[in-house]
Design a protein around this motif. Sequence first.
Motif, PDB file in Angstrom:
ATOM      1  N   ARG A 164       0.832  -1.207   0.000  1.00  0.00           N
ATOM      2  CA  ARG A 164       0.000   0.000   0.000  1.00  0.00           C
ATOM      3  C   ARG A 164       0.863   1.252   0.000  1.00  0.00           C
ATOM      4  O   ARG A 164       0.446   2.295  -0.504  1.00  0.00           O
ATOM      5  CB  ARG A 164      -0.965  -0.014   1.176  1.00  0.00           C
ATOM      6  CG  ARG A 164      -0.365   0.272   2.525  1.00  0.00           C
ATOM      7  CD  ARG A 164      -1.307  -0.052   3.659  1.00  0.00           C
ATOM      8  NE  ARG A 164      -2.621   0.563   3.469  1.00  0.00           N
ATOM      9  CZ  ARG A 164      -3.649   0.377   4.288  1.00  0.00           C
ATOM     10  NH1 ARG A 164      -3.503  -0.433   5.335  1.00  0.00           N
ATOM     11  NH2 ARG A 164      -4.797   0.960   4.083  1.00  0.00           N
ATOM     12  N   HIS A 165       2.090   1.184   0.580  1.00  0.00           N
ATOM     13  CA  HIS A 165       2.983   2.339   0.536  1.00  0.00           C
ATOM     14  C   HIS A 165       3.818   2.363  -0.739  1.00  0.00           C
ATOM     15  O   HIS A 165       4.483   3.364  -1.006  1.00  0.00           O
ATOM     16  CB  HIS A 165       3.921   2.329   1.748  1.00  0.00           C
ATOM     17  CG  HIS A 165       3.236   2.558   3.050  1.00  0.00           C
ATOM     18  ND1 HIS A 165       2.443   3.666   3.287  1.00  0.00           N
ATOM     19  CD2 HIS A 165       3.212   1.829   4.192  1.00  0.00           C
ATOM     20  CE1 HIS A 165       1.961   3.598   4.521  1.00  0.00           C
ATOM     21  NE2 HIS A 165       2.405   2.504   5.087  1.00  0.00           N
ATOM     22  N   GLY A 166       3.790   1.290  -1.486  1.00  0.00           N
ATOM     23  CA  GLY A 166       4.591   1.213  -2.696  1.00  0.00           C
ATOM     24  C   GLY A 166       3.747   1.178  -3.947  1.00  0.00           C
ATOM     25  O   GLY A 166       3.333   2.203  -4.477  1.00  0.00           O
ATOM     26  N   ARG A 167       3.435  -0.036  -4.416  1.00  0.00           N
ATOM     27  CA  ARG A 167       2.740  -0.200  -5.696  1.00  0.00           C
ATOM     28  C   ARG A 167       1.361   0.442  -5.699  1.00  0.00           C
ATOM     29  O   ARG A 167       0.978   1.122  -6.644  1.00  0.00           O
ATOM     30  CB  ARG A 167       2.605  -1.687  -6.025  1.00  0.00           C
ATOM     31  CG  ARG A 167       3.914  -2.432  -6.200  1.00  0.00           C
ATOM     32  CD  ARG A 167       3.646  -3.864  -6.629  1.00  0.00           C
ATOM     33  NE  ARG A 167       4.871  -4.619  -6.788  1.00  0.00           N
ATOM     34  CZ  ARG A 167       5.375  -5.422  -5.864  1.00  0.00           C
ATOM     35  NH1 ARG A 167       4.748  -5.551  -4.700  1.00  0.00           N
ATOM     36  NH2 ARG A 167       6.498  -6.085  -6.087  1.00  0.00           N
ATOM     37  N   PHE A 168       0.587   0.209  -4.632  1.00  0.00           N
ATOM     38  CA  PHE A 168      -0.779   0.706  -4.613  1.00  0.00           C
ATOM     39  C   PHE A 168      -0.814   2.236  -4.678  1.00  0.00           C
ATOM     40  O   PHE A 168      -1.599   2.829  -5.415  1.00  0.00           O
ATOM     41  CB  PHE A 168      -1.504   0.237  -3.362  1.00  0.00           C
ATOM     42  CG  PHE A 168      -1.854  -1.233  -3.374  1.00  0.00           C
ATOM     43  CD1 PHE A 168      -1.359  -2.074  -4.358  1.00  0.00           C
ATOM     44  CD2 PHE A 168      -2.685  -1.772  -2.400  1.00  0.00           C
ATOM     45  CE1 PHE A 168      -1.678  -3.419  -4.371  1.00  0.00           C
ATOM     46  CE2 PHE A 168      -3.014  -3.121  -2.406  1.00  0.00           C
ATOM     47  CZ  PHE A 168      -2.510  -3.948  -3.395  1.00  0.00           C
ATOM     48  N   ARG A 169       0.050   2.868  -3.896  1.00  0.00           N
ATOM     49  CA  ARG A 169       0.044   4.326  -3.847  1.00  0.00           C
ATOM     50  C   ARG A 169       0.610   4.928  -5.128  1.00  0.00           C
ATOM     51  O   ARG A 169       0.182   6.005  -5.556  1.00  0.00           O
ATOM     52  CB  ARG A 169       0.835   4.806  -2.629  1.00  0.00           C
ATOM     53  CG  ARG A 169       0.699   6.288  -2.356  1.00  0.00           C
ATOM     54  CD  ARG A 169       1.260   6.659  -1.006  1.00  0.00           C
ATOM     55  NE  ARG A 169       0.472   6.106   0.089  1.00  0.00           N
ATOM     56  CZ  ARG A 169       0.756   6.269   1.374  1.00  0.00           C
ATOM     57  NH1 ARG A 169       1.832   6.965   1.718  1.00  0.00           N
ATOM     58  NH2 ARG A 169      -0.002   5.749   2.303  1.00  0.00           N
ATOM     59  N   ALA A 170       1.563   4.254  -5.739  1.00  0.00           N
ATOM     60  CA  ALA A 170       2.188   4.787  -6.958  1.00  0.00           C
ATOM     61  C   ALA A 170       1.185   4.923  -8.093  1.00  0.00           C
ATOM     62  O   ALA A 170       1.263   5.856  -8.901  1.00  0.00           O
ATOM     63  CB  ALA A 170       3.353   3.902  -7.375  1.00  0.00           C
ATOM     64  N   CYS A 171       0.245   3.990  -8.184  1.00  0.00           N
ATOM     65  CA  CYS A 171      -0.752   4.063  -9.272  1.00  0.00           C
ATOM     66  C   CYS A 171      -2.108   4.557  -8.775  1.00  0.00           C
ATOM     67  O   CYS A 171      -3.091   4.524  -9.529  1.00  0.00           O
ATOM     68  CB  CYS A 171      -0.899   2.698  -9.934  1.00  0.00           C
ATOM     69  SG  CYS A 171      -1.710   1.462  -8.906  1.00  0.00           S
ATOM     70  N   ASP A 172      -2.167   5.006  -7.518  1.00  0.00           N
ATOM     71  CA  ASP A 172      -3.413   5.546  -6.949  1.00  0.00           C
ATOM     72  C   ASP A 172      -4.546   4.528  -7.074  1.00  0.00           C
ATOM     73  O   ASP A 172      -5.655   4.837  -7.524  1.00  0.00           O
ATOM     74  CB  ASP A 172      -3.796   6.846  -7.646  1.00  0.00           C
ATOM     75  CG  ASP A 172      -4.535   7.803  -6.712  1.00  0.00           C
ATOM     76  OD1 ASP A 172      -4.730   7.444  -5.539  1.00  0.00           O
ATOM     77  OD2 ASP A 172      -4.916   8.898  -7.155  1.00  0.00           O
ATOM     78  N   LEU A 173      -4.267   3.315  -6.627  1.00  0.00           N
ATOM     79  CA  LEU A 173      -5.213   2.220  -6.788  1.00  0.00           C
ATOM     80  C   LEU A 173      -6.508   2.465  -6.029  1.00  0.00           C
ATOM     81  O   LEU A 173      -7.591   2.093  -6.478  1.00  0.00           O
ATOM     82  CB  LEU A 173      -4.558   0.910  -6.324  1.00  0.00           C
ATOM     83  CG  LEU A 173      -5.227  -0.392  -6.766  1.00  0.00           C
ATOM     84  CD1 LEU A 173      -5.109  -0.561  -8.271  1.00  0.00           C
ATOM     85  CD2 LEU A 173      -4.592  -1.587  -6.055  1.00  0.00           C
ATOM     86  N   HIS A 174      -6.393   3.101  -4.879  1.00  0.00           N
ATOM     87  CA  HIS A 174      -7.580   3.336  -4.060  1.00  0.00           C
ATOM     88  C   HIS A 174      -8.528   4.341  -4.729  1.00  0.00           C
ATOM     89  O   HIS A 174      -9.749   4.186  -4.664  1.00  0.00           O
ATOM     90  CB  HIS A 174      -7.155   3.840  -2.685  1.00  0.00           C
ATOM     91  CG  HIS A 174      -6.095   2.979  -2.056  1.00  0.00           C
ATOM     92  ND1 HIS A 174      -4.757   3.225  -2.220  1.00  0.00           N
ATOM     93  CD2 HIS A 174      -6.194   1.857  -1.314  1.00  0.00           C
ATOM     94  CE1 HIS A 174      -4.069   2.304  -1.576  1.00  0.00           C
ATOM     95  NE2 HIS A 174      -4.916   1.465  -1.021  1.00  0.00           N
TER      96      HIS A 174
END
Length: 447
Positions: A110-120
Amino acid sequence: MMGRQVAQGALFYGFRLDEHVPVDHLLRRIDGVPDFGFVREALASSYSANGRPSIDPELMLRMLLVGYLFGIRSERRLCEEVHLNLAYRWFCRLDLADRVPDHSTFSKNRHGRFRACDLHRLLFEQVVARCAAAGLVTGRDLAVDGSTIMADASREKKLKGADAADELRAGESISRPVAEYLAALDAALPPDPDEPAPVDPTSISPTDPQAALTCKHGPARYAYAINPLLDLDTDCILDVEATPARFAAEVAATRTLVSRAGTRLGIEPASLSADKAYGSGRLLGWLIDRNITPYIPVIDRTRQRDAFFTRDAFRYDREADAYRCPADKLLGYCGTNRTKLVRVYRSRPADCTACELKPKCTIGPKRGVTRLVSEEARDTVRALAGTDAYVHARRRRQRIERVFGHLKRTLGLRTLKLRGLLGAAEEFTMAAAAYNLQLLARQAAPA
């Protein structure tokens, strides 16, 4: 005869998870609403084509969504609950023999891949699109407000605002929230001369520097503000923005929310309701320029002088761009102040010296009156006050308070788990997605 339960292990079991999830369970009603196929597409560039397969990112996002839907704030506890709860396993596509990911896996992703592409944000926007398809988005009458959510930072640890950046840079190790704060300072644009000068905070938390110190709910605490844009016809959250818990930041977020709703959802609202904190002339004028009727009380400080005539005693002549005092003397335009927000009008000393009303007007050689650049917009909104539409909109605006209550009581969003403005934005976005999914579930529930 009294029976006795004897535990005997069977060699084979005929067991299907699907048969043990009730038909009216929340997860069954929302299953299939979000299409998680976007996860792999959004994260495709973050994974290598070679090597051992990773944990399915869709599984992690499903588990995080379960946590927000049922108010499970701890990732350790979330992993335990998914391990034990059959409905959670079913929603996460885990069989009885499948292992639940370790809690540390969430932090890394969540601090890496998820946040980088704004998955949320992608998940939230897809849920809003499903709400629109279900008729839960009208986009006519909207409301905006802010509510403070406590940050994960102690109020006892403080740095002076003026020296905070230098002290944080001089530290031996820089945490992720501190690095985000320093990066935001370095990337900040020069102040806009047409905007009010930003006020530097008096103190900053070394743990979470982007949080703001607020006394809104008792003793001073570091906090962020959740700012949802609500559809008053359906109670659907159309957008959400995270800001430090400062009124100026919350008001500025309104422009972002309304603009983004127009860009991404094609919404052109007819009205916007908010409380008096949003009644600044600049915001009111910005809304009127976009043909949005602001049902917002105007911030008015013209009656704060007790001993002398207030500005209400002076009559504005629009054609002459001047004011007339109670003695019918002219106050001419003298210029605009440095902030370019206020126009200044002053009388002639000769008119004030011989005036009988001077003791009630001023102690100086002349009297000055100020007029906001956005005063016409304020006058337009003042004319709305007391109308049936205004009273009705002000009453409906209170619906947003129920949304805040649901987010805090039912979804457990009272204190943030993640730090930094990006962490607050992630939590607010996921909580808003969970709220909208529950709204969809209630609509789909049988009568």
